[in-house]
Structures are given as C-alpha cells and as structure tokens.
Design a protein around this motif. Sequence first.
Motif, short mmCIF file in Angstrom:
data_model
loop_
_atom_site.label_atom_id
_atom_site.label_comp_id
_atom_site.label_asym_id
_atom_site.label_seq_id
_atom_site.Cartn_x
_atom_site.Cartn_y
_atom_site.Cartn_z
N GLU A 159 12.37 -42.39 -24.84
CA GLU A 159 11.29 -41.95 -24.16
C GLU A 159 12.01 -41.41 -22.38
O GLU A 159 11.28 -40.88 -21.70
CB GLU A 159 10.36 -43.10 -23.79
CG GLU A 159 9.64 -43.53 -24.87
CD GLU A 159 8.92 -44.83 -24.84
OE1 GLU A 159 7.78 -44.82 -25.62
OE2 GLU A 159 8.90 -45.38 -23.80
N LYS A 203 13.03 -37.25 -18.37
CA LYS A 203 12.34 -37.75 -17.10
C LYS A 203 13.15 -37.25 -15.73
O LYS A 203 14.29 -37.14 -15.80
CB LYS A 203 12.35 -39.07 -17.05
CG LYS A 203 11.52 -39.58 -18.52
CD LYS A 203 10.06 -39.18 -18.30
CE LYS A 203 9.30 -39.80 -19.49
NZ LYS A 203 7.93 -39.19 -19.74
N LYS A 221 8.77 -41.72 -10.54
CA LYS A 221 7.35 -41.74 -10.44
C LYS A 221 6.80 -42.00 -11.59
O LYS A 221 7.12 -41.41 -12.85
CB LYS A 221 6.74 -40.32 -9.88
CG LYS A 221 6.97 -40.13 -8.24
CD LYS A 221 6.16 -38.99 -7.80
CE LYS A 221 6.33 -38.77 -6.19
NZ LYS A 221 5.69 -37.53 -5.97
N THR A 222 6.11 -43.31 -11.84
CA THR A 222 5.29 -43.51 -13.11
C THR A 222 3.83 -42.86 -13.14
O THR A 222 3.31 -42.17 -11.85
CB THR A 222 5.26 -44.95 -13.46
OG1 THR A 222 4.33 -45.47 -12.40
CG2 THR A 222 6.51 -45.41 -13.18
N ASP A 223 3.01 -43.00 -14.00
CA ASP A 223 1.69 -42.73 -13.71
C ASP A 223 0.82 -43.22 -12.49
O ASP A 223 -0.17 -42.59 -12.27
CB ASP A 223 0.85 -42.78 -15.21
CG ASP A 223 1.57 -42.16 -16.43
OD1 ASP A 223 2.15 -41.21 -15.91
OD2 ASP A 223 1.39 -42.43 -17.29
N THR A 224 1.21 -44.42 -12.40
CA THR A 224 0.34 -45.16 -11.31
C THR A 224 1.12 -45.44 -10.22
O THR A 224 0.51 -46.02 -8.94
CB THR A 224 -0.21 -46.80 -11.92
OG1 THR A 224 1.22 -47.53 -12.39
CG2 THR A 224 -1.01 -46.31 -13.33
N SER A 225 2.41 -45.38 -10.16
CA SER A 225 3.11 -45.64 -9.02
C SER A 225 4.52 -45.08 -8.72
O SER A 225 5.02 -44.29 -9.42
CB SER A 225 3.43 -47.25 -8.60
OG SER A 225 4.16 -47.60 -9.81
N GLU A 226 5.23 -45.40 -7.75
CA GLU A 226 6.73 -45.02 -7.54
C GLU A 226 7.58 -45.90 -7.51
O GLU A 226 7.37 -46.90 -6.74
CB GLU A 226 6.72 -44.02 -6.46
CG GLU A 226 8.14 -43.24 -6.27
CD GLU A 226 8.11 -42.20 -5.11
OE1 GLU A 226 8.29 -41.03 -5.22
OE2 GLU A 226 7.95 -42.69 -3.95
#
Length: 813
Positions: A592, A596, A534-539
């Motif tokens: 980064e 995660k 999962k990113t900030d805007t989508s999966e």
Amino acid sequence: MFFNYIKIAWRNLLRKKLFAAINIFGLSIGLTVCMVIFLIVRYELSFDKFHADSERIHRVYTEFSGTMGGTNRGVVSAAADYVQENLTGVELVVPFHAVYTEKIKVDRGDEQIEAFDQDKRIIATVPAYFDLINYEWLYGSSQELFATPNRVGLTLSKVKKYFGSDISPDEVLGKSIFYRDSIELTVYGIVNDLEHHTDFDFSEFVSIETASMMHGRADYYADWSSTNSSSQLFLKLEEGVSANDFESRLTLISDEYGSHNGDDDDFGWEVAYKLQSLSELHFSPGMGIFDNSRQPPPKMTLKMLAGVALFILILASINFVNLETAQATRRAKEIGVRKVMGSTRGHIIFQFLVESTLATLLAVMIALPMVQFTLSYFHEFIPQGVTFELFDPAVFLFLIFIVALVGMGAGFYPAFVISGFQPVKALKSTIFSDKGVNRSALLRKGLIVFQFAFTQVLIAGCLIIIRQNAYMQNKDLGFVYDEVINIYTPYSEPAVKGQTFLTALSQIPQISTLSRHGEPPATSGYSSSMVKFKTDTSELSLNVFRKEGAEDYFDFYSMPLIAGRAYLPTDSSHEVVVNATFARQIGLAPDEALGKQISWNGKATVVGVINDVNFRSLHHSVEPMMMNYNSEGNCIGLKVDLSNTASIEQVMKQVEEAWLQVFPDKPFQYSFLNDTIERFYQSERRTTKLVATSTGIAVLISCMGLFGLVSFTALQRTKEIGIRKVLGASVKNIIALLSRDFLVLVLVAFALSGPLAYWLGNKWLEEFAYRMELSVWLFIATGVTALTIAFLTVAQQAFKAATDNPVKALRYE
C-alpha cells in the motif's frame, strides 16, 4: 615482646602449611583483583580534577524532544556569542570547535616539507580557553596567538612530532604549517603539555576566524541552523551562581534557536539546552566526550568493578574465618595453657590478629607481581594510562589500608571466638560442647552458603552474557555482511576520482562484486531527516534514518524488496525505498505504501519497500529508514573471490596499488564490515571477559575454602573413618559421609542465588532491544555446574581419607 608475637605467628603458619597456603593464596588473589580495580577506578576518577574552581565549570549540551528525541554533546555554533551578550552570571564563555584536515604539511626549513596524516586534536577556540584550561606558556601568550588570523599554537609534544625532538622549541616560532595543502599558518605560541589526566588533550590551537577561513566563510561558526557535536560550549559560572538557576536562563537560547528555525515546530520537535558539570564529563557514554575516538566509562561500570572487587575480597576473607574457626580444636589446649600461665584475653586476641596480619602481608607480597601480570593480560579492557607504582603515595596508603582492614577484619572473629575458651574445659578437651563453638559451626555453614551463592550468581551471569553475545552474532540482521570490504575515498577529492578508482578495481580479476554508495547498511554513525506524510485526516512527521547508494546497493548487500522495485539510476526524480517499519508507522502495508508521496527534499515517491534491517546495534529496535539514489558516494564496497590461489593480502595489495594511482598522497585504509559490526558489542565482549575472569576467581577461592574445610573435617574424623572401615564401610560410603553436608549447603546456595541471578540477568538484558529468552535450564545448568565443582573438590579429599589404611587411622592422635 612484639617480636615474640611475630615469631609465634610465623611458627603457627609453618605448623599448618596446607591451611596457611590456602589462606594466603586465596587472599593474594582477592588482593590482586582489589588492587587492579582500585587502579582503574582511581585513574578514571582522576580526570580533570586539577582545574581551578572545577565545580563552577559546565558544558552546555543540546536536548531534543518530540518527534526527534535524544541528546547532542554539541550546540549551534552561534550560541556562544549569544550567551556572551545576553546572559549574566557567567565568568567565562569558552566555545571551541574540532577542526579536521586530511593531511598536514610542516616546513622544516631548507624547503623540506614533511606530511602528516590527519590529527583529531586540533581545535578552533578563543583566548578564554586558556583561562579555563591552565596551560603553561613556554613562548607567546593567548592574546598574541589570537590577535590576528593564520596563527597556530602547539603543545610541546606536537612541536617534537612535527619538527623533531632535536630542535629547540624557540626555533619553531615563525615556522609554517600548511592545512589542506594551501592554507599557511605561522607557529606563534608553544605551551607545555598538561601533566594531569584530562579529556582536554588537544595539541593544536587556532582562532575561530582562522578556522572559518578554512571553510571559506567568515560566518561559518555563527550558525543557528544546525547542531554539530564538534561545536562545544563551556561556561565557568560566577561565584554564588548555582547550575540549576543558570540552566533556567538557557531557555533564552532555545527561544533564539526557535526564532531562526521556526519550521522545526512544524516537524514536531523542540530544543532545550542543559548544563553538564565538568565532573560528569568523563562519564557520559550517551553523549561522548569530544569525539568518537574515546569511549568514556559509565559510572555504573566502575561501581560494578568496585562491587566485584569487594565481594572477591570478602570471599577470600571468608576462607580465613572458616579455616581459623574450624581449627579451634587444635588451638584449644594452647589457649588453655596460655590462660593458666597468666595471658589475658586481650593478649590472645592480639596474637591471633598478628597472625592474620602476617598472612595478609605475605598475600600482598604474592599479589604485587600478579597485579603487573593482570594489567598486561587485560590490556584491551584496562585504559592505557593505568599503571602500577608501588611507592606511589596513594597506592602505598591503599595497600596499608587493605592490610589493616583484611588482617584485622578477617582475623577478629576467629580471635574473639578462640580467645573466649575457658581454660578448664579447653585443657579437658570438652570445649566443643559449648554453644559458642556450635554457633561458630553455624557461621561457617552460613559463610559457605554466601560464598557459593555469590559464585553461582557469577556463573549464571557469565552464561547469560555468553549466550546473549552468541545470539547477537547469529541473528539475521537483514543483510549480508560477511566478506564485505569497505574503502572510503577522500571527502575532499572530486567525485570523478572515486569513479576512476572504481574502474581500476573492476580490472582486478579476484574482485567479484563492486558497489559505490554512501554508507554500508550498518555503521557506527548515521544520518537522519525529518519526513512528512499526509494521511486522509492528518499529517504525520517522522524522524527517518537515511542511506544512499546506487541501484546495485540492494543486490550487493542481499537486501531483497518485499514490494515494488529499486529506485532508478537518475538524479532527476526523487524516488526512495523505505523499510517495513516506515510503512507501518504511516499506517500502511508494504504494497500500500508504493506510489505514496512524502515531503522530503521537496517531494519524493516511495517506489519500493525492503524488510527491516538492523542498521544499528541490537541495543536499538529497528526504526524508520529511507534510501535514495546516489552514485557518487565515498564508500566503495567490494567482495573478493578467493576460489583461486590468491590470498586476501595479495588482492588488497593490488587494491592499494590502484588506490595510489588515483590518490597518491592519501593514506590507504580499508575495513571489513563484519569487524565494524563486531565493534558495536565491544563493551559486551569486555564485560564477558571481566565476568568470566571474576567467575573463575570466585570459583577458585570458594573451592579452596571448601577444600580446606573438607581436609580439616577428614582430619578431625580420622579415627571415626578408621572404625567405619573396619566395620565394613565402603569407599563410596565414606565419600558420601564427608560430602553430604557440604553439598547440601551448595544446594541451599543455589536456591538463594537463582532468583537473584534471574533478576540481575533480566536487568542487564533490558539494554538490548533484541535479546535471548531466559530459560530455566540455564539456571539448572548453573546449579549443576556449582554442585559438580563442589563435589569434585570435596570428593578428592574424601577419597584420600577413605582409602587410607584404617590401622593408621585407629592409631591416630
């Protein structure tokens, strides 16, 4: 009258021994190549042509699209029952499943049990299989065999293997065969081995119910959840039902699959089912046949082989045309006399065709033993079933066809040109001012250009393949694989035995390093899983390749982490290490990505990132990879320190002794990891051998033709050379005089072949994700090589002519 033509043809061959030898030997080489490739192509095209209504038989395979793309030769095991119950237009529905067992025991009577290592020719199937594949039943029937579980059918060859060649097959009925030590099956049917070439070379047959019992689940082969390449489904369509129409009905299976695996839509992939005709089964390297033990040949390879054979035969025929038309000067007066005495042009043409056919027959006689030698020399490349039998009807007819084609084809143009000489001009020796002869000279030059253009394309191709192979061998794969030995412990044994074996290995002083893991970094097979992030805007959904190992895996294979750390030796937390491509595809730098969370096997945390590793062949680009902790893998890697006097054989003997202490009834096998990686490029090595040999043959044939033409040119210009020498010309001048025209033709051939070789080289290199850069110097080297070979060929004969006594030259006639 006909025998008179043959007698004259024989005398003419003997009168021009050098040129006859060049023609015949060149033709014999071309015919050898053509014959060998004919045998290979014929063998490969003969598979499974004997089945009744073979055009109606198709295999169902699975095609994935979306996040997880690709094809699988198998299907979900439940698909067969669904097709049987829900789809119309099918005459036979034939599922079968490969059955693997590590050891088979056979009751030979008198309480004597013989053990055999695993056999991959065992299948679980249904009675309809024997309606699809027409075996001859010696004892029993398919209905009897599958009437109840725990029965097994054997081929006659398998009966002899298990019970000995002395026993009568009917005495085998009722005897017992034991799978996995405890599962007892009774021999209930015997069939004859298939006589024709076939990919259905199975030799042991059990029912699907019996195989399910081996797996401990009655519904083992009624599964909708996984697609297995060992689960095959064949259909025989009803008459009048087209494959395209029926394939559209297979969407019903896809819908049923989706209803059982709804989560797959969330991961972003779709499943479709397709038909593959039986005629294409043998030529599908992307999917394989039934297992990974046999590599089917691509049809493109067969076409390439046929093309090479055709061009080499053309090169040999070109030599014939060139030398015969060049020798028109020696036949002009003969033709003039023949015409004055009443011979028609047809008679003269027939005489020349008899000569060319006789030369071709002699070439065939020389080629026959060369074919046998070639089959032995190329045993690694040529399939084992390829044999040469002269009186095989197909082989015999092919030889007759080749003799007629080459004899008539190569001889027709020289016969047409020479038979057209006008008798008055021929007898006055003024025939060579004719435009027709000048056209023949232009044709000879054009054919020389063609010969050397094709030869230079082969030389360039050979250099490209050799350099690409060297590039693949020297490229840094991201891990160390030299001197790494892998040993796989039996899957069926408890994991604790693997640890016992590992402990025993640690006591061998010559073993410097040990590691226990699932698979080494690079293998022929692989495992993958769908992972979500999962990113900030989508999966995001990724198809990720997986490796497993203990915490020492990275040090053992020298795979340094570029960020973070290795996973901890515990099963309680899901920690994973990913490669740089994984981090890049989720939009993060290596540092980064640390910490995660990803969705895999619940939740997992990225704790480390390694550099990209080429875990498959260099045909493929690096894809996302994930590694997790597993200290109970069935692969043990070891490195041996040979700094003392021990040899690798002595060390492996100690390893085998340790193996037999832990696994006394299991075969001991090991492999070097660098050998595994080299097998990735087996096809390229075979191609290298093929192209290198073809190049050598093409160069030889072209040089033979060039040698013959230079020899004849020197003979024609004997008096001119003598006069030039008397007037002060040096040997260097004479060599330059005789060489210049021919070398110009080779340069013209280079100008034509260069762009073609560059285009073909680029097309071949497109198969590799990692490839060498084509350099202009490679093509310059090709031209220099061809020019040097041509110059040495021409210069040798020119030097001989230039150093002859000029007195003899001036007296020559």
